[in-house]
Design an enzyme around this catalytic site. Sequence first.
Site, PDB file in Angstrom:
ATOM      1  N   SER A 118      -0.165  -0.862   7.341  1.00  0.00           N
ATOM      2  CA  SER A 118       0.434   0.100   6.409  1.00  0.00           C
ATOM      3  C   SER A 118       1.504   0.869   7.162  1.00  0.00           C
ATOM      4  CB  SER A 118      -0.652   1.074   5.936  1.00  0.00           C
ATOM      5  OG  SER A 118      -0.079   2.192   5.281  1.00  0.00           O
ATOM      6  N   TYR A 122      -8.009   6.410   7.609  1.00  0.00           N
ATOM      7  CA  TYR A 122      -7.118   5.332   7.142  1.00  0.00           C
ATOM      8  C   TYR A 122      -6.055   5.043   8.197  1.00  0.00           C
ATOM      9  CZ  TYR A 122      -4.183   2.586   3.952  1.00  0.00           C
ATOM     10  OH  TYR A 122      -3.443   1.589   3.359  1.00  0.00           O
TER      11      TYR A 122
HETATM   12  P1  NAD Z   1      -6.294  -2.596  -4.131  1.00  0.00           P
HETATM   13  O1  NAD Z   1      -7.272  -1.483  -4.102  1.00  0.00           O
HETATM   14  O2  NAD Z   1      -5.764  -3.030  -5.445  1.00  0.00           O
HETATM   15  O3  NAD Z   1      -6.866  -3.899  -3.387  1.00  0.00           O
HETATM   16  C1  NAD Z   1      -7.793  -3.841  -2.344  1.00  0.00           C
HETATM   17  C2  NAD Z   1      -8.868  -4.891  -2.626  1.00  0.00           C
HETATM   18  O4  NAD Z   1      -9.810  -4.895  -1.529  1.00  0.00           O
HETATM   19  C3  NAD Z   1      -9.665  -4.577  -3.889  1.00  0.00           C
HETATM   20  O5  NAD Z   1      -9.704  -5.725  -4.704  1.00  0.00           O
HETATM   21  C4  NAD Z   1     -11.040  -4.203  -3.363  1.00  0.00           C
HETATM   22  O6  NAD Z   1     -12.090  -4.499  -4.271  1.00  0.00           O
HETATM   23  C5  NAD Z   1     -11.120  -4.993  -2.083  1.00  0.00           C
HETATM   24  N1  NAD Z   1     -12.072  -4.446  -1.104  1.00  0.00           N
HETATM   25  C6  NAD Z   1     -12.203  -3.147  -0.734  1.00  0.00           C
HETATM   26  N2  NAD Z   1     -13.175  -3.020   0.183  1.00  0.00           N
HETATM   27  C7  NAD Z   1     -13.678  -4.259   0.389  1.00  0.00           C
HETATM   28  C8  NAD Z   1     -14.714  -4.768   1.231  1.00  0.00           C
HETATM   29  N3  NAD Z   1     -15.425  -3.954   2.040  1.00  0.00           N
HETATM   30  N4  NAD Z   1     -14.967  -6.099   1.213  1.00  0.00           N
HETATM   31  C9  NAD Z   1     -14.246  -6.924   0.405  1.00  0.00           C
HETATM   32  N5  NAD Z   1     -13.267  -6.493  -0.423  1.00  0.00           N
HETATM   33  C10 NAD Z   1     -12.985  -5.163  -0.425  1.00  0.00           C
HETATM   34  O7  NAD Z   1      -5.085  -2.122  -3.197  1.00  0.00           O
HETATM   35  P2  NAD Z   1      -3.856  -2.947  -2.550  1.00  0.00           P
HETATM   36  O8  NAD Z   1      -2.691  -2.063  -2.557  1.00  0.00           O
HETATM   37  O9  NAD Z   1      -3.734  -4.305  -3.157  1.00  0.00           O
HETATM   38  O10 NAD Z   1      -4.357  -3.070  -1.029  1.00  0.00           O
HETATM   39  C11 NAD Z   1      -4.222  -4.274  -0.270  1.00  0.00           C
HETATM   40  C12 NAD Z   1      -4.016  -3.910   1.194  1.00  0.00           C
HETATM   41  O11 NAD Z   1      -2.747  -3.260   1.359  1.00  0.00           O
HETATM   42  C13 NAD Z   1      -5.051  -2.921   1.744  1.00  0.00           C
HETATM   43  O12 NAD Z   1      -5.412  -3.292   3.057  1.00  0.00           O
HETATM   44  C14 NAD Z   1      -4.296  -1.613   1.776  1.00  0.00           C
HETATM   45  O13 NAD Z   1      -4.820  -0.702   2.724  1.00  0.00           O
HETATM   46  C15 NAD Z   1      -2.916  -2.082   2.120  1.00  0.00           C
HETATM   47  N6  NAD Z   1      -1.843  -1.136   1.774  1.00  0.00           N
HETATM   48  C16 NAD Z   1      -1.711  -0.663   0.498  1.00  0.00           C
HETATM   49  C17 NAD Z   1      -0.667   0.196   0.188  1.00  0.00           C
HETATM   50  C18 NAD Z   1      -0.436   0.737  -1.201  1.00  0.00           C
HETATM   51  O14 NAD Z   1       0.390   1.643  -1.360  1.00  0.00           O
HETATM   52  N7  NAD Z   1      -1.036   0.199  -2.235  1.00  0.00           N
HETATM   53  C19 NAD Z   1       0.209   0.598   1.202  1.00  0.00           C
HETATM   54  C20 NAD Z   1       0.042   0.106   2.501  1.00  0.00           C
HETATM   55  C21 NAD Z   1      -0.993  -0.768   2.764  1.00  0.00           C
END
Ligand code: NAD
Length: 299
Positions: free
Chosen positions: A175, A188
């Site tokens: 991130s 985080y």
């Molecule tokens: P999201 O919440 O839609 O997707 C995350 C997915 O991970 C969900 O489907 C959730 O059910 C699953 N998950 C959570 N904990 C879990 C576990 N212990 N075991 C298995 N599955 C699990 O959010 P996203 O934005 O698609 O996030 C994807 C990645 O991108 C994450 O690592 C997040 O930290 C990273 N990220 C997101 C953003 C943002 O702004 N959305 C920014 C930077 C990084």
Amino acid sequence: MSDRSTSEKSTSEKSTSGPRALGQFAGRVAVITGGARGQGRSHAVELARQGADIAVVDRCADLGTVTYPLATPEDLAETARLVEAEGRRCVTATGDVRDLDATLAFVDGVVEELGSVDILIANAGVSTLGSIFELDAAGWSETVDTNLTGVFNAMRAVAPHMRRARWGRIIGISSMMGRSANPLIPAYCASKWGVIGLTKSVAHEMAHCGVTANVIAPGNISTDMLHNEMLYRLMRPDVAEPTREDVAPVMASLHVQPVPWLEPDEVSAAVVFLCSEGARHITGSVIDVDAGASARFTA
Ligand code: NAD
């Protein structure tokens, strides 16, 4: 992992003997953690569009200290449907990446069913808030165990298979918060900084096996992790019930380009590039997909 299922009729066939895949990833198998929705789903569909068979594991249940809903079994089924619509196979399982033994078993099962594991997108993650004065043991560990230990577990599970095949692409999802320091979100940030150190170490160790390992560091991405009450209230403590319009300028201020958030497929474009043959000599790198946020904090 429970509730494992495989789409398409010929689950025992190797991907090369199934419906003929076209595209640069034809014959490849991609494992995506946390792919029931959001960015993980987008990566699954884009890799399938370019010929890969897909395996997705997702918790599909909420987690104690995470104050927004995580994915559901219906979300996971929808990812499988979208992958199938691209003409590729999709193995799905509900499971938690914090469990090493279950992750090892899931990946071994994928190799048995689909023939190999060539690509890993270690994407599952949760976002939690908590000041250093308030964060408790559960808040710390649920975040770090998912975002960092979960990434380790997935890499640990695929590494022997990729070493044997002498080909592999590993991508850890960090991130912009893994490239900078931020108040009120220490667990985080720490977990996402950790993903970079872990992935660079894996890149080093697997450099002689034909395997690359890189990080993608997204900015604000338009998914349920971003669009929820917890984050909206953090961004606009001055508004009683902040809306998307209320938070957009604050979100945009975290970027350099004047956009509040990017779409998941903009991250998928970087995933596809790092998995391509053209990226075979890119390893141990971090690609920022963050509308320029990294211009503020990295050399
Ligand atoms: P999201 O919440 O839609 O997707 C995350 C997915 O991970 C969900 O489907 C959730 O059910 C699953 N998950 C959570 N904990 C879990 C576990 N212990 N075991 C298995 N599955 C699990 O959010 P996203 O934005 O698609 O996030 C994807 C990645 O991108 C994450 O690592 C997040 O930290 C990273 N990220 C997101 C953003 C943002 O702004 N959305 C920014 C930077 C990084």
